[in-house]
Design a protein around this motif. Structure first.
Motif, PDB file in Angstrom:
ATOM      1  N   LEU A  26      34.879  76.680  45.676  1.00 49.17           N
ATOM      2  CA  LEU A  26      36.241  76.915  46.128  1.00 49.17           C
ATOM      3  C   LEU A  26      36.346  77.960  47.227  1.00 49.17           C
ATOM      4  N   GLN A  27      35.285  78.684  47.498  1.00 45.44           N
ATOM      5  CA  GLN A  27      35.311  79.682  48.562  1.00 45.44           C
ATOM      6  C   GLN A  27      33.933  79.773  49.200  1.00 45.44           C
ATOM      7  N   PRO A  28      33.845  80.352  50.412  1.00 45.53           N
ATOM      8  CA  PRO A  28      32.557  80.412  51.104  1.00 45.53           C
ATOM      9  C   PRO A  28      31.457  81.027  50.247  1.00 45.53           C
ATOM     10  N   THR A  29      30.363  80.301  50.136  1.00 43.60           N
ATOM     11  CA  THR A  29      29.234  80.695  49.295  1.00 43.60           C
ATOM     12  C   THR A  29      27.961  80.639  50.129  1.00 43.60           C
ATOM     13  N   PRO A  30      27.127  81.670  50.093  1.00 42.40           N
ATOM     14  CA  PRO A  30      25.893  81.636  50.882  1.00 42.40           C
ATOM     15  C   PRO A  30      24.990  80.479  50.462  1.00 42.40           C
ATOM     16  N   VAL A  31      24.459  79.777  51.443  1.00 38.76           N
ATOM     17  CA  VAL A  31      23.442  78.770  51.171  1.00 38.76           C
ATOM     18  C   VAL A  31      22.149  79.498  50.839  1.00 38.76           C
ATOM     19  N   PRO A  32      21.506  79.178  49.729  1.00 40.95           N
ATOM     20  CA  PRO A  32      20.291  79.913  49.342  1.00 40.95           C
ATOM     21  C   PRO A  32      19.224  79.883  50.425  1.00 40.95           C
ATOM     22  N   VAL A  33      18.482  80.970  50.511  1.00 38.21           N
ATOM     23  CA  VAL A  33      17.415  81.082  51.497  1.00 38.21           C
ATOM     24  C   VAL A  33      16.317  80.086  51.173  1.00 38.21           C
ATOM     25  N   THR A  34      15.817  79.401  52.188  1.00 40.35           N
ATOM     26  CA  THR A  34      14.713  78.466  51.975  1.00 40.35           C
ATOM     27  C   THR A  34      13.418  79.249  51.788  1.00 40.35           C
ATOM     28  N   PRO A  35      12.472  78.683  51.058  1.00 39.47           N
ATOM     29  CA  PRO A  35      11.201  79.387  50.828  1.00 39.47           C
ATOM     30  C   PRO A  35      10.209  79.213  51.971  1.00 39.47           C
ATOM     31  N   LEU A  36      10.624  78.598  53.082  1.00 39.20           N
ATOM     32  CA  LEU A  36       9.688  78.258  54.151  1.00 39.20           C
ATOM     33  C   LEU A  36       9.681  79.272  55.285  1.00 39.20           C
ATOM     34  N   ASN A  37      10.429  80.356  55.147  1.00 37.34           N
ATOM     35  CA  ASN A  37      10.519  81.357  56.196  1.00 37.34           C
ATOM     36  C   ASN A  37      10.934  80.729  57.525  1.00 37.34           C
ATOM     37  N   ASP A  38      11.894  79.815  57.440  1.00 38.00           N
ATOM     38  CA  ASP A  38      12.405  79.117  58.618  1.00 38.00           C
ATOM     39  C   ASP A  38      13.926  79.043  58.478  1.00 38.00           C
ATOM     40  N   PRO A  39      14.621  80.142  58.752  1.00 36.32           N
ATOM     41  CA  PRO A  39      16.062  80.225  58.470  1.00 36.32           C
ATOM     42  C   PRO A  39      16.875  79.156  59.191  1.00 36.32           C
ATOM     43  N   LEU A  40      17.966  78.764  58.566  1.00 40.97           N
ATOM     44  CA  LEU A  40      18.883  77.817  59.180  1.00 40.97           C
ATOM     45  C   LEU A  40      19.620  78.502  60.324  1.00 40.97           C
ATOM     46  N   LYS A  41      19.850  77.739  61.382  1.00 43.27           N
ATOM     47  CA  LYS A  41      20.449  78.307  62.593  1.00 43.27           C
ATOM     48  C   LYS A  41      21.776  77.649  62.958  1.00 43.27           C
ATOM     49  N   THR A  42      21.838  76.312  62.868  1.00 42.59           N
ATOM     50  CA  THR A  42      23.019  75.570  63.302  1.00 42.59           C
ATOM     51  C   THR A  42      23.441  74.587  62.232  1.00 42.59           C
ATOM     52  N   VAL A  43      24.712  74.595  61.854  1.00 43.14           N
ATOM     53  CA  VAL A  43      25.217  73.630  60.884  1.00 43.14           C
ATOM     54  C   VAL A  43      25.716  72.395  61.624  1.00 43.14           C
ATOM     55  N   ILE A  71      20.185  72.702  61.060  1.00 46.34           N
ATOM     56  CA  ILE A  71      18.932  72.761  61.815  1.00 46.34           C
ATOM     57  C   ILE A  71      18.378  74.173  61.732  1.00 46.34           C
ATOM     58  N   SER A  72      17.087  74.279  61.450  1.00 48.97           N
ATOM     59  CA  SER A  72      16.448  75.582  61.300  1.00 48.97           C
ATOM     60  C   SER A  72      16.051  76.154  62.660  1.00 48.97           C
ATOM     61  N   GLU A  73      15.620  77.399  62.641  1.00 46.24           N
ATOM     62  CA  GLU A  73      15.212  78.057  63.886  1.00 46.24           C
ATOM     63  C   GLU A  73      14.053  77.345  64.565  1.00 46.24           C
ATOM     64  N   SER A  74      13.181  76.716  63.796  1.00 41.85           N
ATOM     65  CA  SER A  74      12.043  76.016  64.381  1.00 41.85           C
ATOM     66  C   SER A  74      12.372  74.579  64.780  1.00 41.85           C
ATOM     67  N   GLY A  75      13.622  74.146  64.521  1.00 42.30           N
ATOM     68  CA  GLY A  75      14.012  72.794  64.905  1.00 42.30           C
ATOM     69  C   GLY A  75      13.816  71.746  63.829  1.00 42.30           C
ATOM     70  N   LYS A  76      13.730  72.154  62.568  1.00 41.32           N
ATOM     71  CA  LYS A  76      13.623  71.195  61.470  1.00 41.32           C
ATOM     72  C   LYS A  76      15.016  70.816  60.981  1.00 41.32           C
ATOM     73  N   LEU A  77      15.218  69.529  60.736  1.00 37.90           N
ATOM     74  CA  LEU A  77      16.467  69.074  60.155  1.00 37.90           C
ATOM     75  C   LEU A  77      16.409  69.285  58.650  1.00 37.90           C
ATOM     76  N   ASN A  78      17.334  70.076  58.121  1.00 39.31           N
ATOM     77  CA  ASN A  78      17.367  70.382  56.699  1.00 39.31           C
ATOM     78  C   ASN A  78      18.580  69.744  56.038  1.00 39.31           C
ATOM     79  N   THR A  79      18.399  69.276  54.801  1.00 40.00           N
ATOM     80  CA  THR A  79      19.506  68.759  53.998  1.00 40.00           C
ATOM     81  C   THR A  79      19.431  69.386  52.611  1.00 40.00           C
ATOM     82  N   TRP A  80      20.584  69.420  51.946  1.00 40.13           N
ATOM     83  CA  TRP A  80      20.623  69.932  50.580  1.00 40.13           C
ATOM     84  C   TRP A  80      21.913  69.468  49.915  1.00 40.13           C
ATOM     85  N   GLY A  81      21.936  69.534  48.576  1.00 35.99           N
ATOM     86  CA  GLY A  81      23.153  69.255  47.831  1.00 35.99           C
ATOM     87  C   GLY A  81      23.358  67.810  47.445  1.00 35.99           C
TER      88      GLY A  81
END
Length: 493
Positions: free
Chosen positions: A34-51, A62-72
């Motif tokens: 119901l309110q903004p919640t942090p997306v958990p940190v990935t264990p790959l040391n490749d932080p998300l950059k762009t939603v 999309i992560s800093e290294s250019g990987k397409l990430n999905t979750w949920g």
């Protein structure tokens, strides 16, 4: 939650990705956030950059290294592993058959598309939305004119073109080979093309055949909740395929709608494919299945910039694209807004509820310079160069943000008190909700809120913009909407 946000920010150099709304498997007991919640940190040391925009119950970033990430994603409420990746709380890279970095992506009702740094496009999901892979002679036929029938497998979605579809679950085979679509791009398109059956049959490969098993799909279009689907059919889903374009064409942006896709090249040309029964592909006809990328004639006469309706179109190339449920919007390099597709609720902004089969200038915008656009299931939003927001189309849940729930057939300025001193710089649409980002890093949301997709701490709909509060005072830098959720990239103070 605040400690988790700080940890996420530290891992991503002062940025945190937030989520709210319906993202099962990413929240306790799969309850709406119901309110903004942090997306958990990935264990790959490749932080998300762009939603990224899109997704039914799953987030895309999309992560800093250019990987397409999905979750949920989830397995029992109508999501498909082939589209969203496995059910998971943590973002994980989606298995695309490329080593190139992903620079932009979008999710539709039951398909996704992603652009690489080299200008290539990969798309996957519901086969009607994916260009043909291996057509056979008996699967091809010439489609003529506006009365052409669908060539895809018969489902309720073909017999009732007003229906959308979500998708059901299944884990893809990791041994299936990457597939390339076989459709070549013709030089010029008249709108009457050869189309192929989109069953994506690859029976020569056991791995691919396993991936392309029939899956259940469900429809939530008419206001139903994800928990109570009203229809179920079977269809076939395709794994990630490289979209085949002519040599030298480099795509920079993709947009995914209910069942269609648009792709914008680096020189301002637009291609479309998928379902076109309401004109959402802008090809001048109601061809139901377009199985290879088609160049959309946005400027019929390059010499004088005259559209098919006779209205002058400022500009010479396209700089922005958006796909709604069954309509599309594009912006020229001169800031002119063009729309096409289903017009039942006024979502093409032409002053009526008629469909538009070709790109048509939204003359009601006058001499305003449009800089950004977004499209929902039944509505459209656009931003001007002075930071004003205009809305038109369906307003059943207040998604236009103009007060009340009456549809608007032409663009209407969102003249809300909370936006009076704000300059909007980005806009995003969910199925029935809307979000804007201001130059000061504030987020405002309105519309349907059954699953908390407005991020206001409750489930009440809003028909005027309301500010979304970040608990730690973060400043938003990027926003995106899925069908029932919202994402944001936030800089931590």
């Amino acid at each position: 939650m605040r400690d988790e946000a700080r940890n996420n920010a530290a891992a991503s150099g002062g940025c945190s990705v937030r989520m709210w709304g319906y993202l099962p498997a990413a929240s306790p007991q799969r309850a709406p956030l119901l309110q903004p919640t942090p997306v958990p940190v990935t264990p790959l040391n490749d932080p998300l950059k762009t939603v990224c925009n899109g997704g039914c119950g799953f987030g895309i970033a999309i992560s800093e290294s250019g990987k397409l990430n999905t979750w949920g994603s989830t397995t029992e409420l109508g999501q498909c592993y082939l589209i969203s990746g496995k059910q998971q709380e943590l973002p994980e890279p989606y298995p695309l058959p490329t080593e190139s970095p992903i620079v932009q992506a979008a999710g539709g009702w039951a398909h996704c598309a992603a652009v690489t740094g080299g200008g290539e496009v990969f798309t996957w999901g519901w086969s009607e939305c994916v260009p043909s892979i291996q057509p056979t002679p008996d699967e091809s036929e010439q489609v003529q004119g506006d009365d052409a029938s669908a060539c895809a497998p018969s489902t309720s979605l073909q017999s009732s073109p007003r229906n959308n579809a979500g998708a059901s679950h299944t884990k893809p085979s990791s041994h299936a080979p990457p597939l390339r679509n076989s459709g070549a791009l013709p030089g010029k398109q008249s709108g009457r093309q050869t189309h192929r059956n989109l069953t994506c049959k690859t029976t020569d490969s056991k791995g691919a055949e396993e991936i392309l098993k029939k899956r259940k799909i469900v429809s939530f279009e008419h206001g139903e909740s994800p928990e109570s689907p009203t229809a179920a059919e079977e269809n076939v889903f395709a794994p990630p395929c490289l979209v085949n374009l002519d040599p030298g064409i480099r795509i920079s942006i993709v947009a995914a709608g209910g069942r269609h896709t648009l792709a914008l090249s680096d020189v301002g040309h637009v291609w479309g494919w998928g379902y076109g029964g309401e004109g959402q592909l802008g090809l001048g006809t109601r061809m139901r299945i377009v199985s290879s990328p088609q160049l959309i004639p946005c400027f019929n006469s390059p010499e004088n910039g005259i559209s098919s309706s006779g209205a002058p179109i400022p500009g010479s190339s396209i700089k922005a694209i958006a796909c709604g449920g069954r309509h599309s919007a594009i912006v020229t390099d001169a800031g002119a807004l063009l729309t096409f597709g289903w017009g039942l609720y006024g979502q093409v902004g032409q002053g009526s509820n008629e469909d538009e089969l070709s790109p048509c200038l939204v003359s009601a915008m006058g001499g305003l310079q449009v800089t950004g656009i977004a499209a929902g299931l039944w509505h459209t939003l656009c931003i001007t160069d002075i930071g004003d927001v205009y809305a038109f189309g369906g307003n059943q849940f207040g998604q236009l943000g103009v007060g009340g729930n009456s549809a608007e057939m032409s663009p209407r300025l969102i003249d809300a008190p909370l936006l009076e001193d704000e300059s909007c710089v980005a806009v995003a649409c969910g199925a029935r909700h809307s979000v804007v980002l201001t130059g000061s890093g504030k987020i405002f949301a309105w519309g349907w809120n059954k699953y908390g997709q407005l991020g206001l701490g409750d489930n009440n709909n809003r028909d005027l913009p309301v500010q979304v509060t970040m608990n730690d005072g973060g400043r938003a830098a990027n926003i995106a909407c899925g069908w029932w959720h919202t994402l944001a990239t936030v800089h931590i103070k």
